[in-house]
Enzyme design. Structure first.
Site, PDB file in Angstrom:
ATOM      1  N   ARG A 180       9.750   8.162   3.278  1.00 42.98           N
ATOM      2  CA  ARG A 180       8.922   7.174   3.981  1.00 42.98           C
ATOM      3  C   ARG A 180       7.437   7.315   3.673  1.00 42.98           C
ATOM      4  O   ARG A 180       6.583   7.043   4.517  1.00 42.98           O
ATOM      5  CB  ARG A 180       9.153   7.252   5.495  1.00 42.98           C
ATOM      6  CG  ARG A 180      10.576   7.010   5.929  1.00 42.98           C
ATOM      7  CD  ARG A 180      11.082   5.636   5.520  1.00 42.98           C
ATOM      8  NE  ARG A 180      12.476   5.485   5.897  1.00 42.98           N
ATOM      9  CZ  ARG A 180      13.504   5.837   5.123  1.00 42.98           C
ATOM     10  NH1 ARG A 180      13.285   6.321   3.901  1.00 42.98           N
ATOM     11  NH2 ARG A 180      14.739   5.684   5.532  1.00 42.98           N
ATOM     12  N   SER A 257      11.402   1.154  13.204  1.00 44.10           N
ATOM     13  CA  SER A 257      11.471   2.548  13.658  1.00 44.10           C
ATOM     14  C   SER A 257      10.052   3.084  13.811  1.00 44.10           C
ATOM     15  O   SER A 257       9.308   3.155  12.832  1.00 44.10           O
ATOM     16  CB  SER A 257      12.257   3.389  12.662  1.00 44.10           C
ATOM     17  OG  SER A 257      13.597   2.960  12.586  1.00 44.10           O
ATOM     18  N   GLU A 363       5.630   6.169  12.080  1.00 41.12           N
ATOM     19  CA  GLU A 363       5.853   5.541  10.778  1.00 41.12           C
ATOM     20  C   GLU A 363       4.873   4.405  10.508  1.00 41.12           C
ATOM     21  O   GLU A 363       4.462   4.212   9.361  1.00 41.12           O
ATOM     22  CB  GLU A 363       7.295   5.030  10.690  1.00 41.12           C
ATOM     23  CG  GLU A 363       7.683   4.520   9.326  1.00 41.12           C
ATOM     24  CD  GLU A 363       9.172   4.301   9.185  1.00 41.12           C
ATOM     25  OE1 GLU A 363       9.559   3.446   8.368  1.00 41.12           O
ATOM     26  OE2 GLU A 363       9.954   4.973   9.877  1.00 41.12           O
TER      27      GLU A 363
END
Length: 371
Positions: A180, A257, A363
């Site tokens: 990520r 998320s 994130e």
């Protein structure tokens, strides 16, 4: 490979639509964020380059905006120029050995691109179906889902280097792609203009690695299935978790998320597992996944729930809450402010840390605010 760019003497490229005081809540999937002082919609790569370099030359702060699906903007907004990437275009080149290279402009809708590849009988992107946002953000975040990530398929990107004013073609190997993240994340020195992906012509999916998806498909992990079948299963799983955008469903008013799955060094794993066992019981199985050499990945959603934050857990005034479908999503229940969201995020982060000694990291990209 580098290409010199034309000089730009103004903060907006010719032909770009420029507006003042545009609420950024209209351009984020969270539907939060204050106004942008100036908002430029750039429909050609040249427009993106000229708008960004022009603002840089004028000493103005610049925010490059895509689909707003991974963005948390402060209630005060952004006191500078927002350049909205609205470029379109894609084409295929035959590479050989059953592989084609797909080139896509940064402003294309990601899921539209994925759907088109599946319709054309191309395999590779199907497990990344239903992810909101634009193509240009996918290599920055190294977007991933259901056992596949952009790093598996990315060939190269064209980026504007804001320090030199040149467009560089950078191979995927030069982007520092990891879980990520990439070298592009957390920096404003480069702007993605287009991306290239290597896809297969056999119409079959990547090997199904994610156990939940394998169960939904009724196959063993490692099996390849028709890409269209994998896409349908992924979309059904994402919808059940509120992860496919729906304007009528507040569970999708989110940034996806919110926390990444924590990746821990194996040297400290035993202590964390011991704390987990003390809280939830030694006989409870803790989901763990390979996190790379000497590292183990834990499930952020699992930790959040075991720390006492169930689905639907509400924040300030009930204006924000964890999704009723998936505890990784922090959602706007209508009329929420960014500070409401941050307060809930801090509560969850601190609760997991206090319970298990694991620090969750956000994130999304934060603009004008922080946890």
């Amino acid at each position: 490979m580098t290409t010199p760019l034309p000089s730009a003497s103004s903060t907006a490229a010719a032909g770009c639509a420029v507006r003042q005081a545009v609420p950024l809540s209209e351009h984020t999937t969270l539907r939060m964020g204050g106004p942008a002082a100036r908002f430029v919609s750039a429909e050609r790569p040249r427009d993106v380059v000229e708008a960004v370099t022009g603002a840089d030359a004028a000493g103005e702060p610049v925010l490059v905006l895509g689909g707003g699906s991974n963005l948390v903007v402060a209630d005060d907004g952004f006191a500078g120029t927002v350049v909205h990437v609205a470029t379109r275009g894609r084409h295929l080149d035959l590479v050989g050995d059953g592989v084609v290279e797909l080139t896509v402009e940064a402003g294309e809708n990601w899921d539209d691109v994925v759907a088109d590849t599946v319709d054309r009988g191309l395999g590779g992107l199907e497990c990344l179906s239903g992810i909101p946002g634009l193509v240009g953000a996918t290599p920055v975040q190294n977007v991933g889902a259901y056992g596949v990530e952009v790093a598996d398929l990315l060939v190269s990107v064209d980026v504007l280097d804001r320090r030199t004013g040149k467009v560089n073609q950078v191979p995927a190997s030069g982007l520092g792609l990891d879980y990520r993240t990439s070298l592009l994340k957390g920096t404003d020195s480069a702007v993605v203009l287009r991306a290239r992906f290597a896809l297969r012509q056999d119409g079959r999916s990547a090997p199904i690695r994610y156990h939940e998806l394998a169960r939904a498909l009724g196959v063993e992990p490692g099996t390849r299935v028709p890409a269209a079948r994998a896409r349908q299963a992924v979309l059904e799983l994402r919808r059940a978790k509120g992860m496919v955008l729906d304007p009528d469903d507040h569970d999708t008013w989110s940034a996806g998320s919110f926390f990444t799955n924590p990746v821990l060094p194996d040297t400290g794993l035993a202590d964390v597992l011991g704390r987990i066992a003390t809280r939830v019981g030694a006989d409870v199985r803790v989901p763990t996944y390979p996190g790379g050499p000497g590292r183990t990945k834990l499930s952020a959603a699992w930790l959040i729930e075991r720390a006492g934050f169930g689905r639907g857990h509400a924040g300030p005034g009930g204006r924000v809450a964890l999704s009723a479908k998936h505890t990784l999503a922090l959602t706007n229940r209508g009329g929420a402010r960014t500070e409401d969201l941050l307060e809930l995020a801090r509560e969850v982060r601190d609760g997991v840390r206090d319970a298990f000694g694991v620090v969750l990291h956000p994130e999304p990209v934060f603009v004008g605010c922080r946890l």
